[in-house]
Design a protein around this motif. Structure first.
Motif, PDB file in Angstrom:
ATOM      1  N   ALA A  22      36.946  37.137  32.404  1.00  0.00           N
ATOM      2  CA  ALA A  22      36.849  37.262  33.860  1.00  0.00           C
ATOM      3  C   ALA A  22      37.935  36.450  34.554  1.00  0.00           C
ATOM      4  O   ALA A  22      38.594  36.929  35.490  1.00  0.00           O
ATOM      5  CB  ALA A  22      35.466  36.816  34.329  1.00  0.00           C
ATOM      6  N   CYS A  23      38.139  35.218  34.091  1.00  0.00           N
ATOM      7  CA  CYS A  23      39.177  34.358  34.676  1.00  0.00           C
ATOM      8  C   CYS A  23      40.559  34.970  34.459  1.00  0.00           C
ATOM      9  O   CYS A  23      41.383  35.003  35.378  1.00  0.00           O
ATOM     10  CB  CYS A  23      39.094  32.972  34.061  1.00  0.00           C
ATOM     11  SG  CYS A  23      40.273  31.802  34.745  1.00  0.00           S
ATOM     12  N   THR A  30      45.862  38.273  40.638  1.00  0.00           N
ATOM     13  CA  THR A  30      46.264  37.466  41.787  1.00  0.00           C
ATOM     14  C   THR A  30      47.508  36.617  41.548  1.00  0.00           C
ATOM     15  O   THR A  30      48.142  36.194  42.503  1.00  0.00           O
ATOM     16  CB  THR A  30      45.120  36.523  42.212  1.00  0.00           C
ATOM     17  OG1 THR A  30      44.787  35.670  41.117  1.00  0.00           O
ATOM     18  CG2 THR A  30      43.903  37.310  42.659  1.00  0.00           C
ATOM     19  N   ASP A  31      47.853  36.357  40.297  1.00  0.00           N
ATOM     20  CA  ASP A  31      48.981  35.484  39.982  1.00  0.00           C
ATOM     21  C   ASP A  31      50.009  36.271  39.178  1.00  0.00           C
ATOM     22  O   ASP A  31      49.736  36.692  38.052  1.00  0.00           O
ATOM     23  CB  ASP A  31      48.513  34.263  39.194  1.00  0.00           C
ATOM     24  CG  ASP A  31      49.655  33.319  38.847  1.00  0.00           C
ATOM     25  OD1 ASP A  31      50.390  32.923  39.774  1.00  0.00           O
ATOM     26  OD2 ASP A  31      49.807  32.995  37.665  1.00  0.00           O
ATOM     27  N   SER A  35      50.123  37.486  35.151  1.00  0.00           N
ATOM     28  CA  SER A  35      50.215  38.920  34.851  1.00  0.00           C
ATOM     29  C   SER A  35      51.385  39.206  33.912  1.00  0.00           C
ATOM     30  O   SER A  35      51.239  39.952  32.932  1.00  0.00           O
ATOM     31  CB  SER A  35      50.374  39.714  36.147  1.00  0.00           C
ATOM     32  OG  SER A  35      50.572  41.070  35.875  1.00  0.00           O
ATOM     33  N   ARG A  36      52.522  38.608  34.189  1.00  0.00           N
ATOM     34  CA  ARG A  36      53.699  38.816  33.337  1.00  0.00           C
ATOM     35  C   ARG A  36      53.478  38.221  31.949  1.00  0.00           C
ATOM     36  O   ARG A  36      53.877  38.803  30.943  1.00  0.00           O
ATOM     37  CB  ARG A  36      54.936  38.219  34.006  1.00  0.00           C
ATOM     38  CG  ARG A  36      55.358  39.035  35.229  1.00  0.00           C
ATOM     39  CD  ARG A  36      56.401  38.383  36.079  1.00  0.00           C
ATOM     40  NE  ARG A  36      57.565  38.010  35.312  1.00  0.00           N
ATOM     41  CZ  ARG A  36      58.390  37.037  35.675  1.00  0.00           C
ATOM     42  NH1 ARG A  36      58.165  36.346  36.766  1.00  0.00           N
ATOM     43  NH2 ARG A  36      59.440  36.751  34.959  1.00  0.00           N
ATOM     44  N   MET A  37      52.810  37.068  31.873  1.00  0.00           N
ATOM     45  CA  MET A  37      52.537  36.444  30.587  1.00  0.00           C
ATOM     46  C   MET A  37      51.606  37.331  29.748  1.00  0.00           C
ATOM     47  O   MET A  37      51.830  37.522  28.553  1.00  0.00           O
ATOM     48  CB  MET A  37      51.890  35.076  30.777  1.00  0.00           C
ATOM     49  CG  MET A  37      51.591  34.360  29.475  1.00  0.00           C
ATOM     50  SD  MET A  37      50.645  32.846  29.701  1.00  0.00           S
ATOM     51  CE  MET A  37      49.111  33.487  30.329  1.00  0.00           C
TER      52      MET A  37
END
Length: 136
Positions: A22-23, A30-31, A35-37
């Motif tokens: 969930a986190c 949102t970040d 997302s890219r990681m």
């Protein structure tokens, strides 16, 4: 008593896993960095695993792995890996550009594809770089 401890450990593990997912989902939406990681690990993790599996096979059964097996992996994964590095931009692209100079470590196929990051990826706008953000 042991059964109770096992049940409790299973519940804690499940809750931790669900909370982590969930986190991660929240941060991914949102970040941009997270997302890219996640995209990077999702793309590169299975590729690294394939190379590691071939490496393990070579250690266990030395005569079963040929140079052609390694070349086949390079042919299969170099182009999509470099495309993903270019898509992710930022430090991922910079790592690829740096790796292009490792001609004594990486194979010809990888070096050729990595060199594309040096010539084919357009520079990012200065205001984006100074802000630390991205303009995708």
């Amino acid at each position: 008593m042991l059964r109770s401890a096992t049940a409790t450990a299973a519940k804690v593990t499940g809750a931790t896993l669900i909370g982590g997912i969930a986190c991660g989902g929240y941060l991914s939406s949102t970040d941009e960095g997270t997302s890219r990681m996640i995209q990077a690990y999702g793309t590169f993790g299975p590729i690294v695993l394939r190379y590691r599996l071939l490496e393990a096979k070579q250690k266990l059964l030395p005569k079963s792995v040929t140079d052609q097996d390694w070349t086949d992996l390079d042919d299969k994964f170099a182009k999509p890996t470099i495309a993903k590095l270019a898509e992710l931009q930022g430090m991922y692209c910079k790592y690829g550009q740096t790796a292009a100079g490792l001609s004594n470590t990486l194979g010809d196929i990888w070096i050729r594809e990595l060199r594309r990051l040096e010539s084919d990826v357009p520079p990012r706008p200065a205001d984006t770089v100074y802000r630390g953000g991205t303009s995708l």
